[in-house]
Write an enzyme that holds these catalytic residues in place. Structure first.
Site, PDB file in Angstrom:
ATOM      1  N   CYS A   8      63.479  38.059  17.084  1.00 60.47           N
ATOM      2  CA  CYS A   8      62.718  39.098  16.353  1.00 60.47           C
ATOM      3  C   CYS A   8      63.052  40.351  17.284  1.00 60.47           C
ATOM      4  O   CYS A   8      63.179  41.330  16.484  1.00 60.47           O
ATOM      5  CB  CYS A   8      61.274  38.877  16.701  1.00 60.47           C
ATOM      6  SG  CYS A   8      60.775  37.594  15.411  1.00 60.47           S
ATOM      7  N   HIS A  47      59.542  35.053  11.260  1.00 56.72           N
ATOM      8  CA  HIS A  47      59.562  34.315  12.450  1.00 56.72           C
ATOM      9  C   HIS A  47      59.057  32.731  12.211  1.00 56.72           C
ATOM     10  O   HIS A  47      58.032  32.704  11.739  1.00 56.72           O
ATOM     11  CB  HIS A  47      58.671  34.977  13.635  1.00 56.72           C
ATOM     12  CG  HIS A  47      58.642  33.990  14.696  1.00 56.72           C
ATOM     13  ND1 HIS A  47      59.736  34.058  16.020  1.00 56.72           N
ATOM     14  CD2 HIS A  47      57.750  33.110  15.299  1.00 56.72           C
ATOM     15  CE1 HIS A  47      59.226  33.232  16.745  1.00 56.72           C
ATOM     16  NE2 HIS A  47      58.147  32.455  16.333  1.00 56.72           N
ATOM     17  N   HIS A  97      63.289  30.482  17.448  1.00 56.72           N
ATOM     18  CA  HIS A  97      63.163  31.217  16.317  1.00 56.72           C
ATOM     19  C   HIS A  97      64.352  30.628  15.555  1.00 56.72           C
ATOM     20  O   HIS A  97      65.401  30.534  15.835  1.00 56.72           O
ATOM     21  CB  HIS A  97      63.647  32.785  16.412  1.00 56.72           C
ATOM     22  CG  HIS A  97      63.526  33.610  15.140  1.00 56.72           C
ATOM     23  ND1 HIS A  97      62.722  34.686  15.040  1.00 56.72           N
ATOM     24  CD2 HIS A  97      64.017  33.513  13.841  1.00 56.72           C
ATOM     25  CE1 HIS A  97      62.825  35.309  13.702  1.00 56.72           C
ATOM     26  NE2 HIS A  97      63.772  34.456  13.042  1.00 56.72           N
ATOM     27  N   HIS A  99      67.167  29.057  13.568  1.00 59.63           N
ATOM     28  CA  HIS A  99      68.622  29.431  13.447  1.00 59.63           C
ATOM     29  C   HIS A  99      69.672  28.475  13.203  1.00 59.63           C
ATOM     30  O   HIS A  99      69.308  27.346  13.609  1.00 59.63           O
ATOM     31  CB  HIS A  99      68.906  30.390  14.806  1.00 59.63           C
ATOM     32  CG  HIS A  99      69.035  29.589  15.812  1.00 59.63           C
ATOM     33  ND1 HIS A  99      67.630  29.653  16.753  1.00 59.63           N
ATOM     34  CD2 HIS A  99      69.857  29.290  16.622  1.00 59.63           C
ATOM     35  CE1 HIS A  99      68.124  29.082  17.909  1.00 59.63           C
ATOM     36  NE2 HIS A  99      69.078  28.436  18.115  1.00 59.63           N
TER      37      HIS A  99
HETATM   38  P1  5GP Z   1      70.124  27.360  20.740  1.00 57.27           P
HETATM   39  O1  5GP Z   1      70.168  26.489  21.802  1.00 57.27           O
HETATM   40  O2  5GP Z   1      68.512  27.870  20.995  1.00 57.27           O
HETATM   41  O3  5GP Z   1      70.340  26.714  19.378  1.00 57.27           O
HETATM   42  O4  5GP Z   1      70.937  28.522  20.629  1.00 57.27           O
HETATM   43  C1  5GP Z   1      70.626  29.805  21.037  1.00 57.27           C
HETATM   44  C2  5GP Z   1      71.898  30.545  20.904  1.00 57.27           C
HETATM   45  O5  5GP Z   1      71.539  32.021  21.134  1.00 57.27           O
HETATM   46  C3  5GP Z   1      73.166  30.381  21.875  1.00 57.27           C
HETATM   47  O6  5GP Z   1      74.267  29.969  21.470  1.00 57.27           O
HETATM   48  C4  5GP Z   1      73.120  31.514  22.888  1.00 57.27           C
HETATM   49  O7  5GP Z   1      74.736  31.921  23.299  1.00 57.27           O
HETATM   50  C5  5GP Z   1      72.673  32.607  21.611  1.00 57.27           C
HETATM   51  N1  5GP Z   1      71.963  33.995  22.481  1.00 57.27           N
HETATM   52  C6  5GP Z   1      71.345  33.767  23.329  1.00 57.27           C
HETATM   53  N2  5GP Z   1      70.814  35.066  23.745  1.00 57.27           N
HETATM   54  C7  5GP Z   1      71.533  35.830  22.820  1.00 57.27           C
HETATM   55  C8  5GP Z   1      71.659  37.298  22.640  1.00 57.27           C
HETATM   56  O8  5GP Z   1      70.985  38.184  23.290  1.00 57.27           O
HETATM   57  N3  5GP Z   1      72.602  37.790  21.594  1.00 57.27           N
HETATM   58  C9  5GP Z   1      73.205  36.980  20.857  1.00 57.27           C
HETATM   59  N4  5GP Z   1      74.025  37.467  19.907  1.00 57.27           N
HETATM   60  N5  5GP Z   1      73.186  35.876  21.038  1.00 57.27           N
HETATM   61  C10 5GP Z   1      72.311  35.090  22.048  1.00 57.27           C
HETATM   62 ZN    ZN Z   2      61.224  35.343  16.224  1.00 61.26          ZN
END
Ligand code: 5GP
Ligand code: ZN
Length: 110
Positions: A8, A47, A97, A99
């Site tokens: 967010c 969200h 969030h 994704h």
């Molecule tokens: P999850 O494990 O929640 O599916 O993936 C979260 C993803 O967000 C990870 O692949 C991580 O590298 C990415 N990520 C975390 N913090 C940031 C950020 O501040 N900017 C960007 N562009 N990606 C992020």
């Molecule tokens: Zn969010």
């Protein structure tokens, strides 16, 4: 309503990100730690913490249709691509969030 949520804050422009695509419903940007030559995250602008919290089937369908559009028409992943959505702690979800990861640009293992 503004949530204290990393994505967010990215949506609000408070944390910089490399935008790949944006429309009224979704925002797509490069993952900060790419695991493939192309690694893009697609998020709904609304969200929703996890897939399990999504209540609107139309909204989820639209999200997936836009993921396909982004992969093909924006990222030009003509050879194909992989989608990952980690769901809750046991699934490796770190950012709460919803994704979809789009991975592509090389032959992916299994
Ligand atoms: P999850 O494990 O929640 O599916 O993936 C979260 C993803 O967000 C990870 O692949 C991580 O590298 C990415 N990520 C975390 N913090 C940031 C950020 O501040 N900017 C960007 N562009 N990606 C992020
Ligand atoms: Zn969010």
């Amino acid at each position: 309503m503004m949530h204290d949520c990393l994505f967010c804050h990215i949506l609000a422009g408070e944390i910089p990100s490399e935008k790949v695509y944006e429309d009224d419903d979704v925002y797509a940007f490069n993952d900060i730690h790419p695991k493939a030559p192309t690694h893009v995250l697609v998020i709904p602008k609304q969200h929703i913490a996890t897939l399990d919290d999504a209540e609107d089937a139309m909204q989820l369908g639209l999200l997936m249709q836009k993921v396909s559009y982004i992969a093909n028409d924006v990222l030009k992943l003509e050879a194909g691509y992989r989608l990952i959505t980690n769901v809750r702690e046991g699934g490796g979800q770190v950012v709460f969030h919803l994704h979809v990861h789009i991975l592509g640009g090389k032959k992916l293992p299994f």
